[in-house]
Scaffold this active site. Structure first.
Site, PDB file in Angstrom:
ATOM      1  CB  CYS A 128      34.406  42.595  58.011  1.00 47.22           C
ATOM      2  SG  CYS A 128      32.460  42.655  57.660  1.00 47.22           S
ATOM      3  NE  ARG A 177      39.703  39.843  57.143  1.00 40.89           N
ATOM      4  CZ  ARG A 177      39.271  38.722  55.895  1.00 40.89           C
ATOM      5  NH1 ARG A 177      40.433  38.391  55.626  1.00 40.89           N
ATOM      6  NH2 ARG A 177      38.066  38.032  56.340  1.00 40.89           N
ATOM      7  CD1 TRP A 182      32.828  43.409  51.441  1.00 37.53           C
ATOM      8  CD2 TRP A 182      33.906  45.629  50.895  1.00 37.53           C
ATOM      9  NE1 TRP A 182      32.910  44.063  49.875  1.00 37.53           N
ATOM     10  CE2 TRP A 182      33.748  44.850  49.556  1.00 37.53           C
ATOM     11  CE3 TRP A 182      35.086  46.363  50.693  1.00 37.53           C
ATOM     12  CZ2 TRP A 182      33.610  45.009  48.436  1.00 37.53           C
ATOM     13  CZ3 TRP A 182      34.994  46.612  49.742  1.00 37.53           C
ATOM     14  CH2 TRP A 182      34.372  46.917  48.403  1.00 37.53           C
ATOM     15  CG  ASN A 212      34.502  38.087  58.727  1.00 40.03           C
ATOM     16  OD1 ASN A 212      33.754  38.912  57.762  1.00 40.03           O
ATOM     17  ND2 ASN A 212      36.195  37.387  58.639  1.00 40.03           N
ATOM     18  N   GLY A 213      31.584  37.134  59.089  1.00 40.79           N
ATOM     19  CA  GLY A 213      31.023  36.339  58.225  1.00 40.79           C
ATOM     20  C   GLY A 213      29.803  36.578  56.984  1.00 40.79           C
ATOM     21  CD  GLU A 222      39.248  38.255  32.381  1.00 38.47           C
ATOM     22  OE1 GLU A 222      38.726  38.750  32.061  1.00 38.47           O
ATOM     23  OE2 GLU A 222      39.805  38.063  33.805  1.00 38.47           O
ATOM     24  CE  LYS A 228      42.470  39.121  34.179  1.00 40.67           C
ATOM     25  NZ  LYS A 228      41.358  40.307  34.790  1.00 40.67           N
ATOM     26  CD  GLU A 267      44.470  43.447  34.108  1.00 43.33           C
ATOM     27  OE1 GLU A 267      44.629  42.142  33.658  1.00 43.33           O
ATOM     28  OE2 GLU A 267      44.298  44.383  34.509  1.00 43.33           O
ATOM     29  CG  HIS A 275      36.750  31.706   9.584  1.00 45.18           C
ATOM     30  ND1 HIS A 275      36.160  31.943   7.756  1.00 45.18           N
ATOM     31  CD2 HIS A 275      36.425  31.458  10.442  1.00 45.18           C
ATOM     32  CE1 HIS A 275      35.497  30.797   7.616  1.00 45.18           C
ATOM     33  NE2 HIS A 275      35.706  30.627   9.698  1.00 45.18           N
ATOM     34  CE  LYS A 277      40.322  45.908  41.895  1.00 41.29           C
ATOM     35  NZ  LYS A 277      41.291  44.495  41.041  1.00 41.29           N
TER      36      LYS A 277
HETATM   37  C1  F6R Z   1      41.217  43.385  33.722  1.00 44.62           C
HETATM   38  C2  F6R Z   1      39.925  44.404  34.621  1.00 44.62           C
HETATM   39  C3  F6R Z   1      39.480  45.325  34.109  1.00 44.62           C
HETATM   40  C4  F6R Z   1      38.300  45.653  34.517  1.00 44.62           C
HETATM   41  C5  F6R Z   1      37.312  47.041  34.482  1.00 44.62           C
HETATM   42  C6  F6R Z   1      35.908  47.221  34.449  1.00 44.62           C
HETATM   43  O1  F6R Z   1      41.552  42.390  35.003  1.00 44.62           O
HETATM   44  O2  F6R Z   1      39.573  44.347  36.373  1.00 44.62           O
HETATM   45  O3  F6R Z   1      38.958  45.352  32.681  1.00 44.62           O
HETATM   46  O4  F6R Z   1      37.071  44.349  34.376  1.00 44.62           O
HETATM   47  O5  F6R Z   1      37.844  47.879  34.212  1.00 44.62           O
HETATM   48  O6  F6R Z   1      36.252  47.238  35.947  1.00 44.62           O
HETATM   49  P1  F6R Z   1      34.489  46.666  36.559  1.00 44.62           P
HETATM   50  O7  F6R Z   1      34.081  45.430  36.724  1.00 44.62           O
HETATM   51  O8  F6R Z   1      35.095  47.861  38.142  1.00 44.62           O
HETATM   52  O9  F6R Z   1      33.147  47.783  36.128  1.00 44.62           O
END
Ligand code: F6R
Length: 604
Positions: free
Chosen positions: A2, A27, A74, A100-101, A479, A483, A486, A502, A599
């Site tokens: 927060c 935050r 948050w 906060n905490g 992963e 990353k 991406e 394979h 996002k």
């Molecule tokens: C990759 C990334 C995406 C999310 C995916 C699911 O860095 O951020 O692959 O992981 O869109 O998003 P959530 O977790 O919000 O369902």
């Protein structure tokens, strides 16, 4: 996470508080509020919703006062409602508090205060603070003593700011959660982070844990835990206010990678008790009764965290599978009331994951959401919810939320293993729990090594980048590749190391480095697979501990601290996050907002 702000102004504090909240919105942003005073009565206004909602309410019905505190929330304890928003007051409304905490002993304190006749109006851990202060005031303490005794009673990592009725002073404390002072001639600020007041001053004092600050119109006093005055040095911050949300970092992604020791501390806090029991206080474990199999549903990074957890469950003898949420309807096979469906979603709003969750509900399965966002759709629709407590993530690429998901799910997998009669607990469970509790420090060590920035310089001219791993390291290889592609826009793929020969080996050339996870329980096999690629001319970039046999076959090596095999790949993941970040940075990519991505993916 927060954000808190406090301001002592020469005329009116409200603008400074609101501006500060705007700057702290990263935050948390599910509820907000302020409390102000002129040294006599206290006025409090707070509500669920964004800071813009608070602002428009306050412009219609303004509050004024020379001193004040503010908060942007948050949610961690209790959903985002008007009642749960800060500031909180006690029964007699003699004090208003922002925090906060996590007050880890809030249950015990609440019980004791209730027994003493206090009535609570929120579900938050914070509300015990104003009640405790009032209890001490009633017993005859001065405001200063009541505040100091109260913060001394709190367990956990906390930062608190308070204003009292009939007092022209602000009291604040820092103990395990950030709090910094800003000095602007005769005016003072206190905030969770410098950007909150950087428009006004760059003269700051960073407080230390255990410090109590008392801000008065003409002076600022800092006391140590014994109540003795201490001096803390002034520093000048030279950040551009526009960019300051990122602090000293060039991108939110790098900031969030660096935040992982803190976010992981919040993730594990209170989850492992003194008897080495795993605790999910928000979870009714009755949901595990009669469960015969577990399905995970998630997308992208959340799918990788699911794969990691499903492997841990399989190892415990639980029939567990991780599905890409978009494929769930086609591939799940039979689902029944004996199938626990775990939806893993940082945002709690991903359309494909919600569709899979609804499919599971319609087919009679009990459901559990593992999410970062309280009151998200997934949290509201699932039967039970577990929060990963990573705090808001702004960079589109998931970093700190992945590690918090993986650690939460590692703990959850062991919790479930303890609940299901068909499962067997790991013999090395105490060692695993110890390593999970230590993960914030281990991640800090990886960050401090700073090896990835240097290596990234040699990575700019290849045709493609491959990532290999086995067992609990495969999800991290996948992963790592996700990353990398991406944010660098370069071709990157993750493979099970045993599958290279394979098919994928046909792609391997001297122009395709292979990031090899020499982590987990079957390192020797991955070494053999990495050598197969090396023989075809590929550079092997190994990731593992100092004593891993993988080091000797690697052309370059990224080191991680020695830990439990199950946790090794999570540390390696931080090295891979940093490699992706620095490579993308050198290539000049739009790191926080990669092209074509969002996002939160709310369309299926
Ligand atoms: C990759 C990334 C995406 C999310 C995916 C699911 O860095 O951020 O692959 O992981 O869109 O998003 P959530 O977790 O919000 O369902």
């Amino acid at each position: 996470m927060c954000g808190i702000i406090a301001h002592l102004a020469t005329d009116d504090a409200v603008n400074g508080l609101i501006e500060g909240l705007d700057r702290l919105e990263y935050r948390g942003y599910d509820s907000a509020g302020i409390a102000v005073s002129d040294g006599s009565d206290l006025s409090v206004y707070k509500r669920a919703g964004e800071i813009s909602d608070l602002k428009s309410d306050l412009s219609a019905a303004p509050l004024t006062g020379k001193i004040g505190i503010g908060h942007t929330r948050w949610s961690t304890h209790g959903p985002p409602t008007d009642e749960n928003a800060h500031p909180h007051t006690g029964d007699r409304e003699r004090v208003a508090v922002v925090h906060n905490g996590v007050v880890e002993n809030h249950r015990r304190l609440r019980k004791q205060l209730r027994a003493d006749g206090h009535e609570f109006t929120s579900e938050t851990d914070t509300e015990v603070i104003p009640h405790l202060i009032e209890e001490y005031l009633e017993a005859g303490d001065s405001p200063e003593m009541a505040f100091r005794r109260t913060v001394d009673d709190l367990e956990g990592g906390n930062a608190v700011a308070a204003v009292f009725e009939d007092e022209a002073r602000i009291f604040a404390s820092r103990d395990g959660s950030p709090l910094v002072v800003g000095i602007d001639d005769d005016e003072y600020y206190l905030a969770s982070d410098v950007p909150a007041f950087l428009e006004h001053t760059s003269d700051v004092i960073y407080l230390e844990d255990g410090d109590v600050v008392i801000v008065e119109p003409d002076q600022l006093r800092i006391l140590d835990p014994d109540g003795s005055s201490v001096k803390r040095s002034h520093e000048t911050v030279d950040w551009d206010p526009e960019e300051a949300g990122k602090g000293a970092f060039n991108h939110y992604m790098l900031k969030e990678i660096n935040e992982q020791p803190t976010s992981l501390t919040n993730t594990v806090r209170g989850r492992i008790d003194a008897e080495q029991e795993i605790v999910f206080e928000e979870l009714d474990t009755g949901i595990f009764d009669g469960i015969e199999e577990v399905h995970f549903v998630g997308c992208g990074t959340s799918h990788h965290a699911s794969l990691y957890s499903a492997r841990l469950m399989s190892r415990a003898g639980i029939c567990a599978r991780a599905f890409r949420a978009s494929e769930y309807v086609e591939t799940s096979g039979p689902i029944s009331e004996k199938t626990l469906v775990i939806a893993v979603t940082q945002s709690g709003e991903t359309a494909d994951t919600l569709a899979a969750l609804r499919e599971a509900t319609n087919r009679g399965a009990p459901t559990l959401a593992v999410t970062n966002v309280m009151e998200s759709t997934a949290a509201r629709e699932a039967d039970e919810t577990v929060f990963i407590r990573a705090g808001p993530e702004i960079g589109v690429a998931a970093t700190k939320t992945f590690t918090s998901q993986a650690v939460t799910l590692a703990l959850l997998s062991q919790k479930i293993a303890g609940e299901l009669p068909q499962a067997t607990l790991r013999e090395d469970l105490p060692e695993l729990l110890e390593a999970l509790a230590r993960i914030p420090e281990d991640v800090q060590q990886v960050i401090d090594q700073n090896q990835a920035a240097e290596l990234a310089r040699d990575l700019l001219t290849y045709d493609a980048y491959f990532f290999i791993g086995r067992g609990s390291s495969l999800p991290v290889a996948l992963e790592g590749a996700l990353k990398f592609k991406e944010i660098t826009y370069e071709h990157a793929e993750g493979f099970a190391s045993g599958q290279l020969k394979h098919g994928p080996l046909a792609l391997v050339t001297p122009n395709t480095p292979v990031f090899s996870l020499f982590t987990g329980e079957e390192i020797e096999k991955t070494i053999t697979n990495a050598k197969e690629a090396q023989t075809r001319g590929a550079d092997i970039i190994g990731i593992g501990s100092a004593d891993s046999p993988g080091q000797s076959v690697s052309d370059a090596y990224l080191e991680i601290p020695a830990t439990h095999p199950v946790c090794e790949s999570l540390l390696a993941n931080v090295q891979l996050q940093l490699i992706s970040y620095h490579t993308a940075d050198l290539l000049g990519r739009s790191i926080d907002k990669p092209r074509n991505l969002a996002k939160s993916v709310t369309v299926g």
